[in-house]
Design a protein around this motif. Structure first.
Motif, short mmCIF file in Angstrom:
data_model
loop_
_atom_site.label_atom_id
_atom_site.label_comp_id
_atom_site.label_asym_id
_atom_site.label_seq_id
_atom_site.Cartn_x
_atom_site.Cartn_y
_atom_site.Cartn_z
N ALA A 28 0.85 -1.20 0.00
CA ALA A 28 0.00 0.00 0.00
C ALA A 28 0.88 1.25 0.00
CB ALA A 28 -0.91 -0.01 1.21
N LEU A 29 1.95 1.20 0.80
CA LEU A 29 2.88 2.34 0.83
C LEU A 29 3.64 2.47 -0.50
CD1 LEU A 29 4.52 2.28 4.37
CD2 LEU A 29 3.37 4.21 3.32
N ALA A 30 4.01 1.30 -1.06
CA ALA A 30 4.77 1.31 -2.33
C ALA A 30 3.94 1.98 -3.42
CB ALA A 30 5.14 -0.11 -2.72
N ALA A 61 13.84 5.61 -1.16
CA ALA A 61 14.73 4.47 -1.41
C ALA A 61 15.25 3.90 -0.08
CB ALA A 61 15.89 4.90 -2.30
N HIS A 62 15.57 4.79 0.84
CA HIS A 62 16.10 4.35 2.14
C HIS A 62 15.06 3.50 2.90
CE1 HIS A 62 18.39 4.42 5.83
NE2 HIS A 62 17.34 4.88 6.48
N GLU A 74 13.72 -9.13 -2.85
CA GLU A 74 15.17 -8.90 -2.82
C GLU A 74 15.64 -7.93 -3.90
OE1 GLU A 74 13.95 -11.91 -2.41
OE2 GLU A 74 14.95 -12.90 -0.72
N ARG A 75 15.12 -8.11 -5.12
CA ARG A 75 15.60 -7.26 -6.23
C ARG A 75 15.25 -5.80 -5.96
NH1 ARG A 75 13.66 -5.34 -11.06
NH2 ARG A 75 15.34 -4.75 -12.48
N LEU A 76 14.03 -5.56 -5.52
CA LEU A 76 13.62 -4.19 -5.21
C LEU A 76 14.49 -3.62 -4.07
CD1 LEU A 76 11.55 -1.91 -5.74
CD2 LEU A 76 10.18 -2.87 -3.89
N GLY A 77 14.74 -4.47 -3.07
CA GLY A 77 15.57 -4.05 -1.94
C GLY A 77 16.98 -3.70 -2.38
N ASP A 78 17.52 -4.50 -3.31
CA ASP A 78 18.87 -4.27 -3.81
C ASP A 78 18.94 -2.95 -4.59
OD1 ASP A 78 21.57 -4.97 -4.51
OD2 ASP A 78 20.80 -5.38 -6.52
N LEU A 79 17.95 -2.74 -5.46
CA LEU A 79 17.92 -1.48 -6.24
C LEU A 79 17.77 -0.28 -5.31
CD1 LEU A 79 15.59 -2.57 -9.20
CD2 LEU A 79 17.97 -1.81 -9.40
N ALA A 80 16.91 -0.42 -4.30
CA ALA A 80 16.67 0.68 -3.35
C ALA A 80 17.95 1.00 -2.58
CB ALA A 80 15.56 0.30 -2.38
N ALA A 81 18.66 -0.03 -2.15
CA ALA A 81 19.90 0.19 -1.39
C ALA A 81 20.94 0.88 -2.26
CB ALA A 81 20.42 -1.13 -0.84
N ARG A 82 21.04 0.44 -3.52
CA ARG A 82 22.02 1.06 -4.43
C ARG A 82 21.69 2.53 -4.66
NH1 ARG A 82 21.60 -2.77 -9.31
NH2 ARG A 82 22.38 -0.96 -10.46
N LEU A 83 20.40 2.79 -4.89
CA LEU A 83 19.97 4.18 -5.14
C LEU A 83 20.19 5.05 -3.90
CD1 LEU A 83 18.63 6.24 -6.97
CD2 LEU A 83 16.39 5.37 -6.25
N ASP A 84 19.85 4.50 -2.75
CA ASP A 84 20.03 5.22 -1.48
C ASP A 84 21.50 5.61 -1.30
OD1 ASP A 84 19.58 6.19 1.08
OD2 ASP A 84 19.60 4.22 2.02
N LEU A 104 19.03 4.72 -12.72
CA LEU A 104 18.76 3.87 -11.55
C LEU A 104 17.40 4.19 -10.93
CD1 LEU A 104 19.83 1.62 -9.76
CD2 LEU A 104 21.11 3.32 -8.45
N ILE A 105 17.03 5.47 -10.94
CA ILE A 105 15.71 5.84 -10.39
C ILE A 105 14.61 5.19 -11.24
CG2 ILE A 105 14.10 7.75 -9.97
CD1 ILE A 105 16.57 9.51 -9.33
N ARG A 106 14.79 5.22 -12.56
CA ARG A 106 13.79 4.59 -13.45
C ARG A 106 13.71 3.08 -13.20
NH1 ARG A 106 11.82 7.85 -17.47
NH2 ARG A 106 13.00 9.78 -17.77
N GLU A 107 14.87 2.46 -13.02
CA GLU A 107 14.90 1.02 -12.78
C GLU A 107 14.19 0.67 -11.46
OE1 GLU A 107 18.24 -2.53 -12.95
OE2 GLU A 107 18.91 -0.47 -13.11
N PHE A 108 14.47 1.49 -10.45
CA PHE A 108 13.84 1.30 -9.13
C PHE A 108 12.32 1.47 -9.25
CE2 PHE A 108 12.71 3.75 -5.11
CZ PHE A 108 12.60 2.63 -4.31
N HIS A 109 11.92 2.51 -9.95
CA HIS A 109 10.49 2.81 -10.13
C HIS A 109 9.81 1.67 -10.89
CE1 HIS A 109 6.99 4.94 -12.02
NE2 HIS A 109 6.82 5.24 -10.74
N ALA A 110 10.48 1.17 -11.93
CA ALA A 110 9.90 0.09 -12.74
C ALA A 110 9.75 -1.18 -11.91
CB ALA A 110 10.79 -0.17 -13.96
#
Lengths: 121, 312
Positions: A28-30, A61-62, A74-84, A104-110
């Motif tokens: 819901a937050l996502a 991202a954080h 995991e994949r979303l978490g990994d992208l978020a950590a990298r972006l953060d 990277l922001i686009r990849e995270f958003h996607a």
């Protein structure tokens, strides 16, 4: 986990998912994070707002990085950590720019949209 | 496992739900969660609440976890309460600041069940030991009508009077955060109070702790040109971790420490306590390819100080 991150929905498992309620809260937050990122990226195009808008993207991202992997994304978490990390480092160096982080922001958003889409099905 | 009342502070409500789920699954069910430093301080100032352990996220808006930890330590009821910081990889570099602010340990975010179980078990052991000691001290106090601090010679008690001094376990935990590359860029050096046993036998617990605090202040002064953290390791020994790879002159440090301590000579004479005399070991460094562990680095530093004492 690959693009198809669907924890708690195994066909062979009938036991209740202990993280189900938390996962729903996260999704819901996502949903709102996804919309926020779209708005923030429009704001970031204005040089006067770039730093603040990318800072907000970094805060999202954080938050995602802190929980996604534990919830099975995991994949979303990994992208978020990298972006953060990337945005924090850029801010420290005083070099926040949309061009450097757009990919990277686009990849995270996607990845977030993909997750939400699977949740809706 | 003794019951433990935990206060968790994080601005992400989903993280708090997840933490509650994980802690409950490993047996920690007495948990209170709040979303900001201000809420946490309000709870802690209210004496109707009492917490045995605090879990603080480092990266929070408005008041960071480090600032919160500093403020928590200024509350008399929470000066010694175990504080475990929750840190993402990107904030790992801020952990040193957290230890300086009084944190005892840290866990990584995202939280791993095994890691948090291990950390909280250590907190539980620490609390059990404190409860046991408080019970002994209360017995001594009621039998003799005197305030008492019951410590052993071997004990690595925390010294709170000197700002760069942290608990020994916290110094070990800090060194563990550094990783191989950053540990390579640090220096460990130990200091041994040659006549510590004599001092221990000639005074009570409070007097011994005060004396070691004076030594800590003298060591702190001798290292003032370096960024450093000091811990009392027990048996009259101190370890300092210096945030750069450097060579040190043990004799010059020894002279500087002795000069500072000599100012207290008359006071110690009056109290019938021997004036502390300190030996300094050789600076120790981690090897880059030999993968020196934190515990072996600290052990080598302490052994070097003992050799310096034997050669004296």
């Amino acid at each position: 986990m690959s693009m198809s991150e669907t924890p708690g929905h195994s066909a062979t498992t009938t036991r209740p998912d202990p993280l189900g309620a938390i996962r729903q809260r996260f999704l819901a937050l996502a949903d709102s994070y996804s919309v926020e990122i779209e708005i923030l990226m429009e704001d970031a195009a204005d040089p006067a707002q770039t730093a603040e808008a990318l800072g907000e993207v970094g805060a999202i991202a954080h938050r995602v990085a802190g929980v996604a992997a534990t919830l099975g994304f995991e994949r979303l978490g990994d992208l978020a950590a990298r972006l953060d990390r990337q945005l924090t480092e850029a801010r420290r160096q005083g070099a926040l720019s949309v061009d450097s982080h757009d990919g990277l922001i686009r990849e995270f958003h996607a990845a977030m949209e993909d997750l939400l889409e699977r949740g809706r099905r | 496992m003794a019951p433990m009342r935990i206060l968790a502070v994080d601005d992400d409500p989903v993280f708090l739900l997840l933490l509650e789920h994980i802690l409950s699954s490993i047996g920690y069910t007495d948990l209170r969660c709040v979303g900001s430093g201000a809420e946490a301080l309000a709870l802690l100032r209210d004496r109707q609440n009492s917490f045995d352990c605090l879990l603080l996220d480092i990266d929070m808006p408005e008041m960071t976890g480090i600032e919160l930890c500093r403020r928590v330590r200024s509350l008399p009821d929470y000066r010694d309460t175990p504080v475990v910081m929750i840190t993402a990889m990107k904030t790992l570099q801020y952990v040193e600041g957290a230890f300086r602010a009084g944190a005892n340990d840290y866990v990584h975010k995202p939280v791993d069940e095994l890691e948090i179980r291990t950390r909280l078990r250590m907190v539980g052991d620490l609390l059990d030991e404190r409860r046991r000691r408080a019970s002994v001290e209360s017995r001594i106090s009621s039998d003799f009508g005197l305030p008492a601090v019951n410590i052993t010679f071997e004990e690595a008690f925390p010294i709170t009077e000197v700002s760069s001094t942290i608990a020994y376990l916290a110094l070990e935990n800090y060194a563990l955060t550094l990783g191989r590359l950053r540990l390579y860029g640090h220096t460990a050096v130990a200091f041994k109070v040659v006549n510590a046993e004599g001092i221990f036998c000639s005074t009570d617990g409070i007097g011994y702790i005060d004396t070691m605090a004076n030594v800590a202040a003298a060591v702190d002064g001798a290292l003032k040109s370096y960024t450093h953290l000091i811990a009392y390791a027990g048996k009259g020994e101190f370890i300092a971790m210096i945030s750069q790879r450097c060579e040190l002159d043990p004799y010059a440090l020894q002279d500087a420490i002795e000069m500072t301590l000599e100012r207290y000579e008359r006071l110690y004479q009056t109290l019938n306590i021997p004036l502390p005399r300190v030996c300094v070991g050789e600076a120790q460094h981690a090897g880059f390819f030999t993968r020196t562990s934190v515990s072996s680095l600290m052990r080598d530093a302490r052994e070097s100080a003992r050799r310096a004492m034997a050669a004296r």
